[in-house]
Scaffold this motif. Structure first.
Motif, PDB file in Angstrom:
ATOM      1  N   LEU A  69      35.424 102.197 -79.852  1.00 49.38           N
ATOM      2  CA  LEU A  69      34.687 103.377 -78.983  1.00 49.38           C
ATOM      3  C   LEU A  69      33.206 102.943 -78.680  1.00 49.38           C
ATOM      4  CD1 LEU A  69      35.232 105.930 -77.504  1.00 49.38           C
ATOM      5  CD2 LEU A  69      34.286 107.193 -79.691  1.00 49.38           C
ATOM      6  N   ALA A  70      32.725 102.676 -80.029  1.00 51.24           N
ATOM      7  CA  ALA A  70      31.217 102.333 -79.812  1.00 51.24           C
ATOM      8  C   ALA A  70      31.034 100.996 -79.094  1.00 51.24           C
ATOM      9  CB  ALA A  70      30.611 102.188 -81.286  1.00 51.24           C
ATOM     10  N   VAL A  71      31.990  99.993 -79.031  1.00 46.34           N
ATOM     11  CA  VAL A  71      31.606  98.788 -77.912  1.00 46.34           C
ATOM     12  C   VAL A  71      31.774  98.932 -76.845  1.00 46.34           C
ATOM     13  CG1 VAL A  71      32.591  96.647 -77.576  1.00 46.34           C
ATOM     14  CG2 VAL A  71      32.168  97.190 -80.038  1.00 46.34           C
ATOM     15  N   SER A  72      32.854  99.741 -76.448  1.00 50.74           N
ATOM     16  CA  SER A  72      33.055 100.295 -74.891  1.00 50.74           C
ATOM     17  C   SER A  72      31.839 101.028 -74.451  1.00 50.74           C
ATOM     18  CB  SER A  72      34.359 101.066 -74.726  1.00 50.74           C
ATOM     19  OG  SER A  72      34.644 102.302 -75.546  1.00 50.74           O
ATOM     20  N   ASP A  73      31.500 102.050 -75.282  1.00 48.70           N
ATOM     21  CA  ASP A  73      30.383 102.964 -74.783  1.00 48.70           C
ATOM     22  C   ASP A  73      29.080 102.128 -74.694  1.00 48.70           C
ATOM     23  OD1 ASP A  73      32.037 105.046 -74.613  1.00 48.70           O
ATOM     24  OD2 ASP A  73      31.641 106.002 -76.349  1.00 48.70           O
ATOM     25  N   PHE A  74      28.856 101.391 -75.712  1.00 43.88           N
ATOM     26  CA  PHE A  74      27.763 100.453 -75.535  1.00 43.88           C
ATOM     27  C   PHE A  74      27.607  99.956 -74.140  1.00 43.88           C
ATOM     28  CE2 PHE A  74      25.662  96.196 -75.648  1.00 43.88           C
ATOM     29  CZ  PHE A  74      24.409  96.684 -76.302  1.00 43.88           C
ATOM     30  N   PHE A  75      28.874  99.215 -73.764  1.00 45.96           N
ATOM     31  CA  PHE A  75      28.844  98.474 -72.464  1.00 45.96           C
ATOM     32  C   PHE A  75      28.638  99.594 -71.198  1.00 45.96           C
ATOM     33  CE2 PHE A  75      30.636  94.997 -74.859  1.00 45.96           C
ATOM     34  CZ  PHE A  75      29.828  93.911 -74.402  1.00 45.96           C
ATOM     35  N   SER A 110      37.772 102.798 -69.112  1.00 44.57           N
ATOM     36  CA  SER A 110      39.164 102.806 -69.458  1.00 44.57           C
ATOM     37  C   SER A 110      39.457 102.660 -70.917  1.00 44.57           C
ATOM     38  CB  SER A 110      40.033 101.881 -68.469  1.00 44.57           C
ATOM     39  OG  SER A 110      41.640 101.988 -68.867  1.00 44.57           O
ATOM     40  N   ALA A 111      38.735 101.568 -71.282  1.00 44.15           N
ATOM     41  CA  ALA A 111      39.054 101.205 -72.878  1.00 44.15           C
ATOM     42  C   ALA A 111      38.564 102.304 -73.556  1.00 44.15           C
ATOM     43  CB  ALA A 111      38.264  99.882 -73.349  1.00 44.15           C
ATOM     44  N   SER A 112      37.344 102.959 -73.402  1.00 43.72           N
ATOM     45  CA  SER A 112      36.674 104.140 -73.901  1.00 43.72           C
ATOM     46  C   SER A 112      37.570 105.340 -74.082  1.00 43.72           C
ATOM     47  CB  SER A 112      35.351 104.302 -73.219  1.00 43.72           C
ATOM     48  OG  SER A 112      34.697 105.660 -73.902  1.00 43.72           O
ATOM     49  N   ILE A 113      38.213 105.461 -72.603  1.00 41.51           N
ATOM     50  CA  ILE A 113      39.350 106.691 -72.850  1.00 41.51           C
ATOM     51  C   ILE A 113      40.567 106.414 -73.725  1.00 41.51           C
ATOM     52  CG2 ILE A 113      40.668 108.152 -71.282  1.00 41.51           C
ATOM     53  CD1 ILE A 113      38.672 107.677 -69.162  1.00 41.51           C
ATOM     54  N   GLY A 114      40.948 105.303 -73.472  1.00 42.80           N
ATOM     55  CA  GLY A 114      42.085 105.038 -74.256  1.00 42.80           C
ATOM     56  C   GLY A 114      41.780 105.009 -76.040  1.00 42.80           C
ATOM     57  N   THR A 115      40.666 104.749 -76.233  1.00 43.72           N
ATOM     58  CA  THR A 115      40.094 104.643 -77.829  1.00 43.72           C
ATOM     59  C   THR A 115      40.109 105.986 -78.132  1.00 43.72           C
ATOM     60  OG1 THR A 115      38.936 102.604 -77.641  1.00 43.72           O
ATOM     61  CG2 THR A 115      38.668 103.944 -79.355  1.00 43.72           C
ATOM     62  N   SER A 147      43.433  95.963 -79.767  1.00 40.03           N
ATOM     63  CA  SER A 147      43.689  94.836 -78.897  1.00 40.03           C
ATOM     64  C   SER A 147      44.610  95.328 -77.655  1.00 40.03           C
ATOM     65  CB  SER A 147      44.196  93.640 -79.728  1.00 40.03           C
ATOM     66  OG  SER A 147      43.407  93.191 -80.943  1.00 40.03           O
ATOM     67  N   VAL A 148      45.371  96.055 -77.973  1.00 42.10           N
ATOM     68  CA  VAL A 148      46.471  96.251 -76.828  1.00 42.10           C
ATOM     69  C   VAL A 148      45.881  97.284 -75.970  1.00 42.10           C
ATOM     70  CG1 VAL A 148      48.489  97.635 -76.227  1.00 42.10           C
ATOM     71  CG2 VAL A 148      48.700  95.930 -78.208  1.00 42.10           C
ATOM     72  N   CYS A 149      44.978  98.093 -76.415  1.00 39.35           N
ATOM     73  CA  CYS A 149      44.060  98.984 -75.477  1.00 39.35           C
ATOM     74  C   CYS A 149      43.431  98.308 -74.633  1.00 39.35           C
ATOM     75  CB  CYS A 149      43.342 100.069 -76.356  1.00 39.35           C
ATOM     76  SG  CYS A 149      42.219 101.076 -75.574  1.00 39.35           S
ATOM     77  N   TRP A 150      42.616  97.206 -75.114  1.00 41.72           N
ATOM     78  CA  TRP A 150      41.598  96.376 -74.282  1.00 41.72           C
ATOM     79  C   TRP A 150      42.353  95.568 -73.368  1.00 41.72           C
ATOM     80  CZ3 TRP A 150      36.359  96.781 -73.690  1.00 41.72           C
ATOM     81  CH2 TRP A 150      35.663  97.567 -74.666  1.00 41.72           C
ATOM     82  N   ILE A 151      43.231  95.088 -73.845  1.00 35.58           N
ATOM     83  CA  ILE A 151      44.181  94.115 -72.663  1.00 35.58           C
ATOM     84  C   ILE A 151      44.852  94.852 -71.874  1.00 35.58           C
ATOM     85  CG2 ILE A 151      46.250  92.607 -72.908  1.00 35.58           C
ATOM     86  CD1 ILE A 151      45.533  91.585 -75.689  1.00 35.58           C
ATOM     87  N   PHE A 152      45.439  96.012 -72.177  1.00 36.02           N
ATOM     88  CA  PHE A 152      46.007  96.855 -71.230  1.00 36.02           C
ATOM     89  C   PHE A 152      44.889  97.236 -69.942  1.00 36.02           C
ATOM     90  CE2 PHE A 152      46.806 101.328 -69.680  1.00 36.02           C
ATOM     91  CZ  PHE A 152      48.117 100.900 -69.041  1.00 36.02           C
ATOM     92  N   SER A 153      43.750  97.685 -70.250  1.00 37.75           N
ATOM     93  CA  SER A 153      42.668  98.029 -69.741  1.00 37.75           C
ATOM     94  C   SER A 153      42.265  97.092 -68.654  1.00 37.75           C
ATOM     95  CB  SER A 153      41.356  98.537 -70.329  1.00 37.75           C
ATOM     96  OG  SER A 153      41.777  99.663 -71.383  1.00 37.75           O
ATOM     97  N   THR A 154      42.074  95.699 -69.139  1.00 37.74           N
ATOM     98  CA  THR A 154      41.853  94.670 -68.436  1.00 37.74           C
ATOM     99  C   THR A 154      42.762  94.323 -67.324  1.00 37.74           C
ATOM    100  OG1 THR A 154      40.674  93.696 -70.246  1.00 37.74           O
ATOM    101  CG2 THR A 154      41.287  92.208 -68.380  1.00 37.74           C
ATOM    102  N   VAL A 155      44.075  94.357 -67.877  1.00 42.76           N
ATOM    103  CA  VAL A 155      45.095  93.892 -66.977  1.00 42.76           C
ATOM    104  C   VAL A 155      45.307  95.213 -65.821  1.00 42.76           C
ATOM    105  CG1 VAL A 155      47.681  93.912 -66.643  1.00 42.76           C
ATOM    106  CG2 VAL A 155      46.683  92.703 -68.575  1.00 42.76           C
ATOM    107  N   LEU A 156      45.181  95.969 -66.183  1.00 40.68           N
ATOM    108  CA  LEU A 156      45.359  97.507 -65.247  1.00 40.68           C
ATOM    109  C   LEU A 156      44.373  97.337 -64.104  1.00 40.68           C
ATOM    110  CD1 LEU A 156      46.710 100.231 -64.310  1.00 40.68           C
ATOM    111  CD2 LEU A 156      44.924 101.253 -65.976  1.00 40.68           C
ATOM    112  N   GLN A 157      43.003  97.072 -64.553  1.00 41.64           N
ATOM    113  CA  GLN A 157      42.037  97.176 -63.721  1.00 41.64           C
ATOM    114  C   GLN A 157      42.273  95.962 -62.706  1.00 41.64           C
ATOM    115  OE1 GLN A 157      40.378  99.735 -63.145  1.00 41.64           O
ATOM    116  NE2 GLN A 157      41.170 100.794 -64.907  1.00 41.64           N
TER     117      GLN A 157
END
Length: 327
Positions: A69-75, A110-115, A147-157
């Protein structure tokens, strides 16, 4: 005599966008707010990232979710700075950078919300099924989930913005505009997976948590007269669970307050009807959620305050500082 129209690119008379007329005070206020959000979001989330990554005692499944969550929110905080380029209504970095900015910001959001959904699941299992928590929620499983959360967010977008990535500027009507476009079906899918679905899961899980917490509170009151040593331990555990439930309630309220206005405005297309001040407020509120997350999830934990002291006093640079007792 007609008032002269100000263009984003005066040298491109026939293709440049017109600068929207906005009061100078509004521009300064928006810049100050976005600057503060960017600074706070990046700093606070970076402190969380350093704390959890460095200190070995914090390498737990729950803290791994906080790290994600911190990584996604940092970006998100980093990309908020790009939003300041649009304060005067013009984008000066070109179509390619516009698409890259939008694409990456959608992924991290998307990754932040998924987390946040995964954190709600983690807290649900911890409070509603504590005896089997350690068996169900393991470090390896959480790593896989993140890992699945970030991969899913990347593929979806990537799928949603493919036409924009394939030809940057495809939906731009004039020079100085930064927009991306998706079709109706893709937009509906994005709404379901990025907003309605996560909100529904979080609210349902938290409602269940509150029901369990309420039943535990009644049990505590009914047995308070016959507390044994073992019972006192149980009471302490249940009080801890109640505190966690109250914290989750704050999380839900803040999440909905920050995200709902933004999604409601963008999904209904009302952003074209609202005045610039309202749009700016809704956008700032959306980004401000990433600034509040480290406060809600980390500052409420004593271990973070200990880590903060070690980082600020530079004790983190000492040998074997990763072995320090921060719990």
């Amino acid at each position: 005599m007609e008032e002269e129209v100000e263009l984003c690119f005066p040298q491109l008379l026939n293709s440049s966008c017109k600068k929207p007329k906005r009061p100078q005070l509004q521009l300064v206020a928006t810049f100050m707010v976005l600057s503060s959000i960017t600074l706070l979001t990046t700093t606070l989330n970076l402190l969380v990232i350093v704390s959890i990554s460095h200190f070995k005692q914090l390498h737990t499944p729950t803290n791994l979710l906080l790290l994600s969550l911190a990584v996604s929110d940092f970006f998100v905080g980093i990309f908020t700075s790009f939003q300041m380029l649009l304060i005067d209504g013009c984008w000066y970095l070109g179509d390619f950078m516009c698409v890259v900015y939008q694409y990456l910001s959608y992924i991290v959001t998307s990754a932040s919300i998924g987390t946040m959904v995964m954190i709600s699941v983690d807290r649900y299992v911890a409070i509603c099924d504590p005896l089997r928590y350690t068996a169900k929620v393991t470090y390896r499983r959480v790593q896989l989930s993140v890992s699945v959360c970030w991969i899913f967010s990347t593929v979806l977008q990537t799928l949603l913005l493919w036409r924009n990535l394939e030809r940057p500027g495809r939906f731009v009507s004039c020079s100085g505009e930064c927009v991306v476009g998706i079709d109706y079906v893709s937009g509906l899918l994005d709404v379901l997976l990025s907003f309605i679905g996560p909100v529904a899961v979080i609210v349902l899980l938290y409602l269940r948590v509150f029901v369990v917490a309420a039943s535990q509170a009644r049990a505590m009151r009914s047995h308070v007269a016959s507390v044994t040593l073992q019972g006192s331990v149980t009471v302490t555990v249940r009080k801890s669970e109640m505190k966690a439930a109250r914290t989750l309630g704050v999380v839900v309220v803040v999440f909905l307050i920050c995200l709902c206005p933004y999604f409601c405005v963008t999904l209904t297309g009302q952003d074209a009807l609202l005045n610039p001040s309202s749009v700016a407020f809704v956008t700032c509120l959306f980004y401000f959620n990433s600034c509040l997350n480290p406060i809600i999830y980390a500052f409420l934990y004593p271990w973070f305050r200990k880590c903060l002291r070690l980082i600020v006093t530079l004790q983190i640079l000492q040998p074997d500082s990763s072995e320090a007792n921060v719990l």
